[in-house]
Write a protein that holds these residues in place. Structure first.
Motif, mmCIF file in Angstrom:
data_model
loop_
_atom_site.group_PDB
_atom_site.id
_atom_site.type_symbol
_atom_site.label_atom_id
_atom_site.label_comp_id
_atom_site.label_asym_id
_atom_site.label_seq_id
_atom_site.Cartn_x
_atom_site.Cartn_y
_atom_site.Cartn_z
ATOM 1 N N ALA A 18 6.963 -12.341 -13.241
ATOM 2 C CA ALA A 18 8.503 -12.841 -13.333
ATOM 3 C C ALA A 18 9.186 -11.825 -14.446
ATOM 4 N N TRP A 61 14.664 -11.131 -11.246
ATOM 5 C CA TRP A 61 13.956 -9.703 -11.159
ATOM 6 C C TRP A 61 14.780 -8.561 -11.882
ATOM 7 N N GLN A 108 11.960 -12.380 -6.804
ATOM 8 C CA GLN A 108 11.995 -13.920 -7.344
ATOM 9 C C GLN A 108 13.198 -14.315 -7.863
ATOM 10 N N ASN A 139 10.963 -8.070 -1.562
ATOM 11 C CA ASN A 139 11.066 -9.587 -1.811
ATOM 12 C C ASN A 139 11.610 -9.890 -3.380
ATOM 13 N N ALA A 152 16.195 -18.578 -5.045
ATOM 14 C CA ALA A 152 14.912 -18.365 -4.740
ATOM 15 C C ALA A 152 15.021 -17.536 -3.324
ATOM 16 N N ASN A 153 13.888 -16.815 -2.984
ATOM 17 C CA ASN A 153 13.822 -16.295 -1.736
ATOM 18 C C ASN A 153 14.803 -15.134 -1.814
ATOM 19 N N GLY A 201 9.342 -8.951 -10.978
ATOM 20 C CA GLY A 201 10.156 -9.929 -10.132
ATOM 21 C C GLY A 201 10.323 -9.433 -8.838
ATOM 22 N N THR A 202 9.989 -8.140 -8.418
ATOM 23 C CA THR A 202 10.205 -7.641 -7.104
ATOM 24 C C THR A 202 9.012 -7.421 -6.305
ATOM 25 N N THR A 238 4.748 -8.576 -9.075
ATOM 26 C CA THR A 238 4.754 -10.003 -9.075
ATOM 27 C C THR A 238 5.223 -10.876 -10.306
#
Length: 878
Positions: A230, A819, A816, A814, A838-839, A788-789, A228
């Motif tokens: 960044a 990533w 960011q 997912n 995003a997303n 970032g993943t 998580t």
């Protein structure tokens, strides 16, 4: 003045030299970027402009107050700066300025350049920088207009600055506002073939303040864990680096350029690649002498006899056998390609369409082999006088002449009696007509004329028909007709094949591009055309027509040598469109095909090493002891092919951005291949046999290439594409496919520098409908997702398209907006960094590779929306 602006100096203390009395960047003893504000720092109105870039400019030029200006350029700019700066600052309220604390960050990190955002500010007392309120209020946009005006004024006053930096280590600091805007003041407009000045940007102005800082490369972790944190972007985007390449000539002084195909220049004697044109010939007297005196030659001929004898005993050619398409030799039960050998049993006639198809393919492959043995038997007779070989070869021609008019005519491609396609008939016709030539003294006049009237003239009539005019197929058809005409001294037929409106000359004029590449745009088809031309040109030499085809001989050589412009350092070639294998730089068969009329080093080398009838009858010259050195590829656009090569340092990218016609097209427009030195990070493995389902359902589809995908699909309309920007000096290319799909446009930018590779993708859905917009990257390197993943099972499944159904072992994450992933390519490791919306959804899968059943890795990332922009950057870690 210019030398001062472009110099980059590493200091051992934090006091900048007196050369720059105003705020400037410098490198500390620890190697970190810093900015220093002495007492004479620029006042707030300048510091707030365009994310601080005007401040940098005015300070470097000593132009804040005008009193320290030391050149006419500086004085002229000094007079302009205050009014421009004041005009841009009028929208900023006094409260905004007053609210900026002295120790505030220089920039709003969410909107400004990544490099400047992380540079610590050391202001003198009272110095003020912009705050987020100003950026949010739109002051940056107004300041950009002043930035443009300032740089425009600067470049007009000091044109020498337009050339940019000369030190390849210098780097710019700003990302692009959109794909296609490059930090350069001169680019090539290919449509108008002239150099145009582009509108200056923030990035261009930022080039006046240079910093060299370490690249941030966080350690990637496993894709099955949550990352998580960044992803930290590299200090300076590769897209914005100030680095240029030499573009005049290759340094070896042999006149090889980066502005055109070098296929002619490679023929220079000094390079030792090509040894002059000649006519193919046959020396039967000399071969008979060597056959009688040299045991190794005698033993080789003995082996040839044994193979023909075995086939004569096995031969199954019959009047009831109808030939099909050799590529359809596929097991009806498993769907897998079958391997034909002379011992392969005859399949049953079958009841299903698949069973009938495989039987016809078996006939076609056996017929191919029979015709080759027929020619070999005739050669053995010509060498030894053993009539049993002449008798059997003549009987095969009798069989074909007797049945050519009774076998059903197939029209899937042209007209053919012996096969499903006219192309296959054209290919075998050369061995057939050469057999006639070799048996001329054996066959009686009546028999010889029967072959002419009932086999070869009807064949020539069929070959006049083709469903693919102005293509490789049309070239093969015309070459075969010409070979028949030369044997029977039919001048009208020869003129038709050579000079007709769709004859050989017309096809070559249309399909051999100015880039010396075949219009269908693949190296495999380049070589396939060379195969057809070599058969014609060899036959022309032996039949005494060599001089007539002098132009075609020179064109064949250019086709052969054009490949050198694309070479990767590991001596492979890019693989656009639907070639069936990875391509080697030195296509050994192709060089060997030409050794009898356009000998190259590699053609002669193979002719000396490979014992064949050709090298025994037309003895090759001895090659030099030292293999010639092929210069490395250089950045070059090939506009007639819609392809480009980008090269800087050890990095090289190949881009296929458009298609000149629809032949052999795949969903691969805007795809790229990438190498770092001899390490392939992304290469196109080609496709499989055209009869296999994986060819149409996977390898031809977008998922198998490195392209944008819309709802999982690549481009559905082939087009040439538009080059928006090409800079050989910067190894930069921006292209647009306005109709990537019926309601989707794609703009894609590519660049390589000595630091790595970057591509930028903009996707626009014109209809406004919400779609899945993404990018796929295929590689044989191992991939581990990093910062970032976050692994998850809750994201949407892959798009429901056939191609992605071939992917397996898919891991979902997912992503960011920023990533990273780590690529492990043998002993080398690389960092892949993605910046996007995003997303993001990230999918890492196993995908088919060639040869089957090998696999590679497919990395796919997408978002939902009507617009999306992704930037993917790859740098080396070790």
């Amino acid at each position: 003045m210019a030398a001062q602006l472009w110099s980059l100096r590493a200091e051992t203390a934090e006091t900048p030299p007196e050369l720059f009395p105003a705020p400037r960047f410098f490198i500390t003893a620890a190697g970190q970027p810093k900015m220093h504000y002495p007492a004479t720092a620029c006042k707030p109105p300048y510091a707030m402009l365009s994310s601080g870039l005007i401040a940098t400019l005015c300070s470097v030029l000593s132009a804040c107050g005008g009193g320290n200006a030391s050149s006419d350029t500086e004085k002229a700019l000094s007079a302009e700066l205050p009014s421009m700066a004041t005009a841009a600052a009028t929208s900023a309220s006094a409260a905004d300025i007053a609210g900026s604390a002295p120790d505030a960050d220089l920039l709003d990190a969410s909107k400004a350049e990544p490099l400047l955002a992380q540079v610590p500010l050391q202001p003198a007392s009272g110095a003020v920088g912009p705050n987020s309120k100003l950026a949010a209020a739109g002051s940056t946009q107004k300041a950009d207009a002043v930035t443009t005006a300032v740089l425009s004024k600067l470049t007009s006053l000091s044109p020498s600055l337009q050339a940019g930096p000369t030190n390849s280590a210098q780097v710019a600091v700003a990302p692009l506002p959109s794909v296609g805007v490059a930090p350069t003041t001169a680019v090539t407009n290919l449509k108008n073939s002239q150099t145009l000045a582009t509108a200056p940007t923030n990035t261009q102005l930022s080039q006046l303040a240079l910093v060299s800082a370490p690249v941030t490369t966080p350690q990637a972790t496993g894709g099955n864990t949550s990352n998580t944190q960044a992803a930290a972007s590299p200090t300076v985007s590769i897209w914005n680096q100030l680095e240029t390449q030499a573009t005049a000539t290759i340094s070896n002084g042999n006149g090889l350029t980066t502005t055109a195909s070098n296929a002619v220049a490679y023929q220079a004697p000094a390079l030792g690649i090509f040894f002059g044109f000649r006519d193919a010939r046959e020396d039967w007297v000399g071969l008979r002498d060597r056959h009688s005196k040299m045991p190794d030659v005698a033993n080789w001929v003995k082996a040839e006899k044994a193979r023909v004898d075995a086939w004569i005993a096995r031969n199954f050619e019959r009047a009831d056998l109808v030939g099909g398409w050799s590529q359809a030799y596929i097991d009806p039960k498993t769907g897998q390609a079958l391997q034909w050998t002379p011992q392969s049993p005859e399949p049953p006639n079958g009841n299903t369409e698949a069973e009938k198809t495989v039987k016809a393919a078996w006939v076609a492959l056996g017929r191919d082999y029979n015709i080759v043995q027929m020619q070999t038997a005739a050669r053995i007779y010509k060498l030894t006088g053993e009539t049993k070989y002449a008798l059997w070869a003549a009987q095969q021609l009798d069989l074909y002449a007797s049945n050519y008019g009774t076998w059903p005519i197939r029209t899937s491609e042209g007209r053919s009696s012996m096969y499903m396609q006219g192309l296959d008939e054209a290919v075998v016709s050369f061995a057939m007509i050469d057999t006639v030539r070799l048996l001329e003294t054996y066959a009686s006049g009546t028999r010889y004329q029967t072959w002419r009237d009932k086999l070869f003239m009807p064949m020539a009539t069929n070959l006049k028909s083709t469903s693919a005019p102005m293509s490789n197929i049309a070239l093969w058809h015309n070459a075969a007709i010409a070979a028949i005409a030369m044997r029977y001294k039919d001048t009208a037929l020869l003129d038709y094949a050579h000079n007709g409106s769709q004859g050989l000359k017309a096809v070559l004029a249309y399909a051999l591009t100015a880039d010396n590449f075949w219009i269908e745009g693949t190296f495999a088809y380049n070589n396939y055309v060379l195969d057809g031309l070599s058969k014609l040109l060899t036959q022309a030499g032996v039949e005494g027509y060599g001089a007539r085809f002098a132009t075609e001989r020179e064109q064949a050589l250019r086709l052969l040598l054009a490949a050198f412009d694309y070479r990767f350092d590991n001596n492979t070639l890019p693989n656009p469109n639907d070639s069936r294998a990875a391509q080697a730089l030195i296509a050994q068969p192709a060089h060997w095909w030409l050794f009898r009329f356009a000998p190259t080093y590699w053609g002669l080398d193979k002719a000396n090493k490979w014992r064949t009838w050709e090298s025994l009858l037309d003895v090759p010259a001895t090659v030099p002891a030292t293999e010639p050195v092929i210069p490395p590829a250089m950045t070059r656009n090939f506009p007639t092919l819609n392809q480009a090569v980008l090269r800087a340092g050890n990095w090289q990218a190949y881009v296929h951005y458009g298609q000149s016609n629809g032949n052999h097209v795949q969903e691969e427009l805007t795809t790229f291949e990438l190498h770092e030195g001899k390490t392939p990070l992304a290469y196109d493995p080609g496709t499989v046999d055209y009869g296999l389902p994986q060819h149409k359902n996977y390898f031809q589809r977008g998922a198998a290439n490195n392209v944008p995908l819309i709802n999982g699909v690549g481009q559905d309309i082939w087009a040439k594409g538009v080059v928006k920007l090409f800079s050989a000096a910067e190894s930069r290319l921006v292209v647009e496919q306005a109709k990537y799909q019926s309601d989707v446009s794609v703009t894609r930018g590519y660049r390589v520098t000595s630091a790595g590779f970057v591509e930028q993708t903009d996707i626009q859905v014109k209809s406004g409908l919400n779609k899945r917009l993404g990018v796929v990257f295929n590689t044989t390197c191992d991939i581990v997702l990093g910062n970032g993943t976050a692994a998850t099972a809750s994201v949407a499944p892959l798009p429901k398209v056939n191609a992605m159904g071939y992917w397996s072992k898919t891991k979902m994450s997912n992503g960011q907006p920023n990533w990273q992933a780590t690529l492990s390519c043998g002993a080398n490791r690389y960092q892949l960094s993605v910046t996007g919306p995003a997303n993001q959804r990230i999918y890492l899968s196993k995908a088919p590779n060639t040869p089957l059943p090998s696999e590679r890795n497919a990395l796919y990332y997408d978002v939902d929306g009507t617009t999306a922009r992704f930037e993917t950057e790859i740098r080396k870690l070790n």
